[in-house]
Design an enzyme around this catalytic site. Structure first.
Site, PDB file in Angstrom:
ATOM      1  N   VAL A 101      -6.113  99.824-107.175  1.00  0.00           N
ATOM      2  CA  VAL A 101      -6.436  98.470-106.743  1.00  0.00           C
ATOM      3  C   VAL A 101      -7.038  97.736-107.932  1.00  0.00           C
ATOM      4  CG1 VAL A 101      -8.086  97.119-105.375  1.00  0.00           C
ATOM      5  CG2 VAL A 101      -6.700  98.865-104.269  1.00  0.00           C
ATOM      6  N   CYS A 102      -6.726  96.464-108.036  1.00  0.00           N
ATOM      7  CA  CYS A 102      -7.273  95.598-109.071  1.00  0.00           C
ATOM      8  C   CYS A 102      -6.916  96.167-110.461  1.00  0.00           C
ATOM      9  CB  CYS A 102      -8.779  95.441-108.863  1.00  0.00           C
ATOM     10  SG  CYS A 102      -9.516  94.022-109.687  1.00  0.00           S
TER      11      CYS A 102
END
Length: 232
Positions: A101-102
């Site tokens: 994520v990210c």
């Protein structure tokens, strides 16, 4: 169904919501066996100073079915951390899913685990992800074969629910979503660079410029070393 061993990576200066968004999904879905992993089990500080501690150090980690890497300021150090990159490469050989994520996707990319795959990251780091051999796209959650990546910070819940549906089925994912009461109604439309407006976008870019520039310099150094290694 036997739960999949899901290794969630901790490191200093991670963005806490990158980690806790998926974590709260995974611990409510019976298809995941969550293992919080770190280079060591020494307590560390997330962005803002919250203290966290891994349950299992790399050396004691069983073979993982799912690898998960969050993002945050601390990924700058991970991009050249041979221990972390080597750990990810080792477990990726037999993992069923390799995820992030990210800006965790930049770490996967630095380990060579997104070469030739479609993936996403935080909007501010799209340019940086493109510097690797990654087909970078602006989508909330991107799945390409067994690589699943979420975009910026809050996408971690979307990512977690997507992965839950893939493994445990849509009904399981919907039950978890309702348990979390994940029904967002943001007070502003400033959550995307396409809707925030030019003044907000420019100010945000300026506030994050130092981190962006330092991260870009690290990635350029990685590319130079790779190029030199392939020279006769």
């Amino acid at each position: 169904m036997k739960p999949l061993k899901t290794g969630m990576l901790l490191f200093p200066e991670l963005t806490i919501l990158d980690f806790t968004g998926p974590y709260d999904v995974f611990i409510k879905a019976p298809c995941f066996d969550v293992i919080v992993i770190g280079e060591t089990t020494t307590p560390l500080k997330a962005e803002g100073g919250l203290t966290l501690q891994a349950d299992v150090a790399f050396r004691d980690c069983p073979q993982l079915d799912i690898i998960f890497v969050p993002g945050g300021r601390g990924i700058n150090a991970l991009l050249t951390n041979k221990v972390v990159l080597g750990f990810l490469q080792l477990h990726a050989r037999h993992a069923k899913y390799i995820t992030s994520v990210c800006t965790g996707s930049l770490v996967l990319a630095a380990a060579g685990l997104l070469d030739g795959y479609r993936a996403t990251t935080h909007w501010r780091s799209q340019e940086l992800l493109r510097m690797f051999d990654v087909k970078t796209v602006e989508e909330r959650v991107v799945r390409d074969r067994n690589r699943i990546t979420g975009s910026g910070v809050t996408s971690g819940i979307d990512f977690g629910l997507t992965l839950t549906a893939m493994i445990g089925g849509e009904e399981m994912a919907k039950i978890v979503q309702l348990q979390l009461e994940y029904n967002p109604e943001p007070p502003f439309t400033a959550g995307s660079p396409h809707t925030a407006g030019i003044p907000i976008l420019q100010t945000t870019k300026e506030k994050t410029r130092a981190m962006f520039d330092s991260r870009k310099k690290i990635i350029q150094g990685l590319q130079q070393r790779t190029f030199s290694a392939h020279q006769p």
